[in-house]
Write a protein that holds these residues in place. Structure first.
Motif, short mmCIF file in Angstrom:
data_model
loop_
_atom_site.label_atom_id
_atom_site.label_comp_id
_atom_site.label_asym_id
_atom_site.label_seq_id
_atom_site.Cartn_x
_atom_site.Cartn_y
_atom_site.Cartn_z
N SER A 109 -31.30 5.48 -3.00
CA SER A 109 -32.66 4.97 -2.86
C SER A 109 -32.66 3.49 -2.50
CB SER A 109 -33.48 5.20 -4.12
OG SER A 109 -32.94 4.45 -5.19
N GLY A 110 -31.58 2.80 -2.79
CA GLY A 110 -31.51 1.38 -2.48
C GLY A 110 -31.30 1.11 -1.01
N ASP A 111 -30.37 1.82 -0.39
CA ASP A 111 -30.04 1.59 1.01
C ASP A 111 -29.48 2.88 1.59
OD1 ASP A 111 -29.54 0.52 3.45
OD2 ASP A 111 -28.00 -0.88 2.79
N LEU A 112 -30.35 3.66 2.19
CA LEU A 112 -29.97 4.96 2.73
C LEU A 112 -28.95 4.81 3.86
CD1 LEU A 112 -30.33 8.02 2.75
CD2 LEU A 112 -32.24 7.69 4.32
N ALA A 113 -29.14 3.83 4.74
CA ALA A 113 -28.23 3.65 5.87
C ALA A 113 -26.82 3.33 5.39
CB ALA A 113 -28.75 2.56 6.79
N PHE A 114 -26.70 2.47 4.38
CA PHE A 114 -25.38 2.16 3.83
C PHE A 114 -24.75 3.39 3.19
CE2 PHE A 114 -22.69 0.97 0.27
CZ PHE A 114 -21.71 0.24 0.93
N VAL A 137 -25.23 6.57 3.98
CA VAL A 137 -24.78 7.49 5.03
C VAL A 137 -23.53 6.93 5.71
CG1 VAL A 137 -25.40 8.52 7.25
CG2 VAL A 137 -27.04 8.52 5.38
N GLY A 138 -23.49 5.64 5.93
CA GLY A 138 -22.31 5.02 6.53
C GLY A 138 -21.08 5.14 5.64
N ALA A 139 -21.27 4.85 4.36
CA ALA A 139 -20.14 4.97 3.42
C ALA A 139 -19.69 6.42 3.32
CB ALA A 139 -20.55 4.45 2.05
N PHE A 140 -20.64 7.35 3.28
CA PHE A 140 -20.28 8.76 3.23
C PHE A 140 -19.51 9.17 4.49
CE2 PHE A 140 -21.02 13.18 4.29
CZ PHE A 140 -20.50 13.80 3.16
N SER A 141 -19.92 8.67 5.64
CA SER A 141 -19.24 9.02 6.88
C SER A 141 -17.78 8.57 6.87
CB SER A 141 -19.96 8.39 8.07
OG SER A 141 -21.28 8.83 8.15
N VAL A 142 -17.55 7.37 6.37
CA VAL A 142 -16.17 6.87 6.28
C VAL A 142 -15.36 7.74 5.32
CG1 VAL A 142 -14.78 4.93 5.46
CG2 VAL A 142 -16.76 4.52 6.90
N PHE A 143 -15.94 8.07 4.16
CA PHE A 143 -15.21 8.87 3.19
C PHE A 143 -15.03 10.32 3.68
CE2 PHE A 143 -16.11 5.37 0.38
CZ PHE A 143 -14.93 5.29 -0.34
N ALA A 144 -16.00 10.85 4.42
CA ALA A 144 -15.85 12.20 4.96
C ALA A 144 -14.70 12.24 5.95
CB ALA A 144 -17.15 12.65 5.64
N LEU A 145 -14.58 11.22 6.77
CA LEU A 145 -13.47 11.17 7.72
C LEU A 145 -12.14 11.01 7.00
CD1 LEU A 145 -12.77 11.16 10.73
CD2 LEU A 145 -13.01 8.67 10.68
N ALA A 146 -12.10 10.15 6.00
CA ALA A 146 -10.85 9.92 5.26
C ALA A 146 -10.42 11.17 4.49
CB ALA A 146 -11.02 8.73 4.31
N VAL A 147 -11.35 11.80 3.79
CA VAL A 147 -11.02 13.00 3.02
C VAL A 147 -10.56 14.12 3.96
CG1 VAL A 147 -12.03 14.85 1.62
CG2 VAL A 147 -12.42 12.48 1.00
N SER A 148 -11.25 14.29 5.07
CA SER A 148 -10.87 15.33 6.03
C SER A 148 -9.48 15.06 6.61
CB SER A 148 -11.89 15.42 7.16
OG SER A 148 -13.14 15.79 6.66
N LEU A 149 -9.20 13.81 6.93
CA LEU A 149 -7.89 13.47 7.48
C LEU A 149 -6.77 13.71 6.47
CD1 LEU A 149 -6.30 12.35 9.88
CD2 LEU A 149 -6.63 10.07 8.91
N VAL A 150 -6.95 13.25 5.25
CA VAL A 150 -5.92 13.46 4.22
C VAL A 150 -5.71 14.94 3.96
CG1 VAL A 150 -5.42 13.14 1.76
CG2 VAL A 150 -6.23 11.21 3.13
N LEU A 201 -26.97 14.71 5.72
CA LEU A 201 -28.20 13.96 6.03
C LEU A 201 -29.45 14.51 5.32
CD1 LEU A 201 -27.62 13.15 9.79
CD2 LEU A 201 -27.44 11.62 7.83
N PRO A 202 -29.71 15.83 5.29
CA PRO A 202 -30.90 16.28 4.55
C PRO A 202 -30.82 15.99 3.05
CG PRO A 202 -30.02 18.06 5.91
CD PRO A 202 -29.07 16.92 6.00
N PHE A 203 -29.62 16.11 2.49
CA PHE A 203 -29.46 15.82 1.06
C PHE A 203 -29.70 14.33 0.81
CE2 PHE A 203 -26.96 19.70 1.54
CZ PHE A 203 -27.39 20.44 0.46
N ALA A 204 -29.17 13.48 1.66
CA ALA A 204 -29.34 12.04 1.50
C ALA A 204 -30.81 11.66 1.64
CB ALA A 204 -28.51 11.29 2.54
N TYR A 205 -31.49 12.26 2.59
CA TYR A 205 -32.92 11.97 2.75
C TYR A 205 -33.71 12.40 1.52
CZ TYR A 205 -37.60 11.89 4.63
OH TYR A 205 -38.94 11.64 4.82
#
Length: 183
Positions: free
Chosen positions: A99-104, A106-119, A153-157
């Motif tokens: 609720s504080g910063d949705l864009a941040f 989603v951005g942080a989640f995107s980085v972690f989704a890429l990292a978790v998927s890669l590992v 994205l729908p969950f974050a929204y």
């Protein structure tokens, strides 16, 4: 007066777990892009970590990772480890980031989704369940991260709107500061 409704938080957590569990078992295996599949266990753990954080986020990460491991053909414990670490890092501040910063968030989640998927997919290459590094990076990791972010994205929204609704202290609007007059 701020009232903490712990039953509402627990109900929300249980409903989120059920929705993500059903989607992980029914939608993820049937909807793919290349060899990548959406990871709803990561969506669940990230939602809990970004809204609650702390110990509850780490436990949610471990449990959802174990659920993912038991529902797939991968090694048991690999996704549990990945999601435990990512939940710890996402929820380090222990506050409601969605609720504080949705864009941040989603951005942080995107980085972690890429990292978790890669590992995860690199480990699958090491145990012989992937063909090559090109298969791992371009046909598994990138599509998995993309699909996971799209389904996040729908969950974050929803969670950004869930926490920010309602009156704030002093009747001021969210984000505005209270001013004192004549003091």
């Amino acid at each position: 007066m701020i009232v903490a409704d712990k039953n509402r938080d627990m109900r929300t957590l249980v409903v989120l777990a059920l929705i993500c569990g059903v989607l992980q078992l029914s939608l993820a295996p049937n909807l793919g892009l290349g060899n990548g599949r959406a990871n709803f266990a990561l969506v669940f753990s990230a939602c809990v970590s970004l809204t609650v954080g702390g110990r509850r986020g780490v436990i949610a990460g471990f449990c959802s990772g174990l659920f993912f491991d038991l529902s797939t053909t991968g090694p048991v414990g690999l996704m549990a480890f990945c999601l435990t670490v990512s939940s710890y890092l996402l929820g380090m501040e222990g506050r409601d980031r969605m609720s504080g910063d949705l864009a941040f968030s989603v951005g942080a989640f995107s980085v972690f989704a890429l990292a978790v998927s890669l590992v995860y997919h690199l480990a699958m290459l090491l145990v012989g369940q992937a063909d090559s590094l090109i298969d791992v990076v371009f046909l598994r990791t990138l599509p998995t991260a993309f699909l996971t972010v799209v389904f996040f994205l729908p969950f974050a929204y929803y969670f950004s709107r869930l926490r920010s609704s309602g009156p704030s202290l002093g009747g001021s609007r969210r984000g505005s500061h209270l001013t004192t007059r004549g003091l």
